[in-house]
Design a protein around this motif. Structure first.
Motif, PDB file in Angstrom:
ATOM      1  N   LEU A 110     109.088 -56.558  24.440  1.00  0.00           N
ATOM      2  CA  LEU A 110     109.785 -57.721  23.889  1.00  0.00           C
ATOM      3  C   LEU A 110     111.087 -57.314  23.204  1.00  0.00           C
ATOM      4  O   LEU A 110     112.102 -58.021  23.300  1.00  0.00           O
ATOM      5  N   THR A 111     111.086 -56.176  22.528  1.00  0.00           N
ATOM      6  CA  THR A 111     112.313 -55.697  21.895  1.00  0.00           C
ATOM      7  C   THR A 111     113.349 -55.299  22.946  1.00  0.00           C
ATOM      8  O   THR A 111     114.534 -55.607  22.801  1.00  0.00           O
ATOM      9  N   VAL A 112     112.924 -54.655  24.000  1.00  0.00           N
ATOM     10  CA  VAL A 112     113.842 -54.310  25.095  1.00  0.00           C
ATOM     11  C   VAL A 112     114.368 -55.588  25.747  1.00  0.00           C
ATOM     12  O   VAL A 112     115.561 -55.697  26.065  1.00  0.00           O
ATOM     13  N   GLY A 113     113.505 -56.579  25.943  1.00  0.00           N
ATOM     14  CA  GLY A 113     113.945 -57.856  26.517  1.00  0.00           C
ATOM     15  C   GLY A 113     114.978 -58.546  25.644  1.00  0.00           C
ATOM     16  O   GLY A 113     115.972 -59.089  26.154  1.00  0.00           O
ATOM     17  N   LEU A 114     114.778 -58.516  24.337  1.00  0.00           N
ATOM     18  CA  LEU A 114     115.770 -59.103  23.426  1.00  0.00           C
ATOM     19  C   LEU A 114     117.089 -58.334  23.502  1.00  0.00           C
ATOM     20  O   LEU A 114     118.168 -58.930  23.505  1.00  0.00           O
ATOM     21  N   GLY A 115     117.008 -57.008  23.585  1.00  0.00           N
ATOM     22  CA  GLY A 115     118.220 -56.205  23.732  1.00  0.00           C
ATOM     23  C   GLY A 115     118.946 -56.506  25.032  1.00  0.00           C
ATOM     24  O   GLY A 115     120.179 -56.587  25.062  1.00  0.00           O
ATOM     25  N   LEU A 116     118.207 -56.686  26.121  1.00  0.00           N
ATOM     26  CA  LEU A 116     118.840 -57.046  27.395  1.00  0.00           C
ATOM     27  C   LEU A 116     119.477 -58.425  27.335  1.00  0.00           C
ATOM     28  O   LEU A 116     120.553 -58.654  27.903  1.00  0.00           O
ATOM     29  N   LEU A 117     118.829 -59.356  26.648  1.00  0.00           N
ATOM     30  CA  LEU A 117     119.401 -60.692  26.487  1.00  0.00           C
ATOM     31  C   LEU A 117     120.706 -60.630  25.697  1.00  0.00           C
ATOM     32  O   LEU A 117     121.701 -61.265  26.073  1.00  0.00           O
ATOM     33  N   VAL A 141     125.143 -54.112  20.139  1.00  0.00           N
ATOM     34  CA  VAL A 141     123.916 -54.491  19.432  1.00  0.00           C
ATOM     35  C   VAL A 141     122.732 -54.508  20.396  1.00  0.00           C
ATOM     36  O   VAL A 141     121.640 -54.031  20.070  1.00  0.00           O
ATOM     37  N   GLY A 142     122.936 -55.023  21.588  1.00  0.00           N
ATOM     38  CA  GLY A 142     121.862 -55.052  22.576  1.00  0.00           C
ATOM     39  C   GLY A 142     121.397 -53.667  22.968  1.00  0.00           C
ATOM     40  O   GLY A 142     120.192 -53.400  23.050  1.00  0.00           O
ATOM     41  N   LEU A 143     122.357 -52.762  23.205  1.00  0.00           N
ATOM     42  CA  LEU A 143     121.983 -51.399  23.587  1.00  0.00           C
ATOM     43  C   LEU A 143     121.346 -50.647  22.429  1.00  0.00           C
ATOM     44  O   LEU A 143     120.423 -49.850  22.636  1.00  0.00           O
ATOM     45  N   LEU A 144     121.809 -50.886  21.210  1.00  0.00           N
ATOM     46  CA  LEU A 144     121.160 -50.269  20.048  1.00  0.00           C
ATOM     47  C   LEU A 144     119.724 -50.759  19.913  1.00  0.00           C
ATOM     48  O   LEU A 144     118.829 -49.991  19.558  1.00  0.00           O
ATOM     49  N   LEU A 145     119.498 -52.023  20.206  1.00  0.00           N
ATOM     50  CA  LEU A 145     118.148 -52.570  20.144  1.00  0.00           C
ATOM     51  C   LEU A 145     117.245 -51.960  21.226  1.00  0.00           C
ATOM     52  O   LEU A 145     116.076 -51.643  20.972  1.00  0.00           O
ATOM     53  N   ILE A 146     117.792 -51.767  22.418  1.00  0.00           N
ATOM     54  CA  ILE A 146     117.020 -51.134  23.491  1.00  0.00           C
ATOM     55  C   ILE A 146     116.676 -49.697  23.116  1.00  0.00           C
ATOM     56  O   ILE A 146     115.522 -49.248  23.272  1.00  0.00           O
TER      57      ILE A 146
END
Length: 183
Positions: A95-102, A111-116
Motif C-alpha cells: 500500500l505504501t508503494v502504491g501510494l508512492g506510485l500514485l 516525494v513519491g520515490l522517497l515513499l517507495i
C-alpha cells in the motif's frame, strides 16, 4: 552404489497403489507372486510412509509437498483472522508503494520515490524485526533484508539526487561523470 534390501509384501502392494500407471509398476497378480523375495536394487529407493523402501518414480509429483517455506514465511496473525490481517506486513509495504506510485503519477516525483524507497526499507526492517511476516518472506531472512534494504536505499539516494535542485550532491560523482563523458 547399489542398495539391496528385502521388501515385505505390504511395500509391494503399496508400490502398486502409489504408481499404478507407471510403466514398470507391477499389477496386482504380479505383486502377489513376487511378494516373497522382492529386492530393491537401484539407488533411487526412498522409504515410504511406513519406513519400508519403495521405488521412487522419476515423474514430478502433481502436488509439491516437501518444499520448505522461507524462514519467517508463516502467518503474521492467527489462522482464524481474516486474510488481510494475516498478511499485514506485505500489505503495508504494497500500500505504501502504491501510494508512492500514485504520487509519482501525479507529478510529485521526489516525494513519491522517497515513499517507495521508504516502503522497501520498512520491508527490510519488518523482515528483521517480525518473526512471521507471511508473504513478505521470499527467501532467507538475510537475503530478503539485503534485497529490500539495498533496493530501498538505492531508490532513496536516487530520489535525493534527482534533478532539478538535488537535495544530495556528490561532487566526485559529477567529476567522474565529466571524465567519462568528455573522454
Amino acid at each position: 552404489m547399489s542398495a539391496e534390501r528385502k521388501v515385505p509384501e505390504a511395500a509391494v502392494a503399496s508400490e502398486a497403489a502409489v504408481a499404478p500407471d507407471a510403466p514398470d509398476a507391477p499389477d496386482a497378480s504380479e505383486a502377489s507372486e513376487a511378494a516373497e523375495d522382492v529386492t530393491v536394487r537401484d539407488p533411487v529407493s526412498a522409504p515410504g510412509a511406513d519406513g519400508v523402501p519403495r521405488r521412487a518414480t522419476r515423474r514430478f509429483p502433481l502436488f509439491t509437498r516437501d518444499t520448505a517455506r522461507p524462514e519467517g514465511g508463516g502467518r503474521a496473525a492467527p489462522g482464524d483472522a481474516p486474510a488481510p490481517a494475516r498478511q499485514w506486513p506485505i500489505l503495508a509495504v504494497l500500500l505504501t508503494v502504491g501510494l508512492g506510485l500514485l504520487l509519482t503519477a501525479l507529478d510529485v516525483f521526489r516525494v513519491g520515490l522517497l515513499l517507495i524507497g521508504a516502503a522497501l526499507l520498512a520491508g527490510a526492517v519488518l523482515r528483521w524485526a517480525v518473526p512471521d511476516v507471511g508473504m513478505l518472506a521470499v527467501r532467507s531472512r538475510f537475503t530478503d533484508m539485503v534485497t529490500y534494504g539495498g533496493l530501498g536505499l538505492a531508490v532513496v539516494l536516487l530520489a535525493l539526487m534527482m534533478q532539478p535542485h538535488p537535495l544530495l550532491e556528490f561532487p566526485w560523482l559529477q567529476d567522474m561523470l565529466h571524465v567519462t563523458v568528455d573522454s
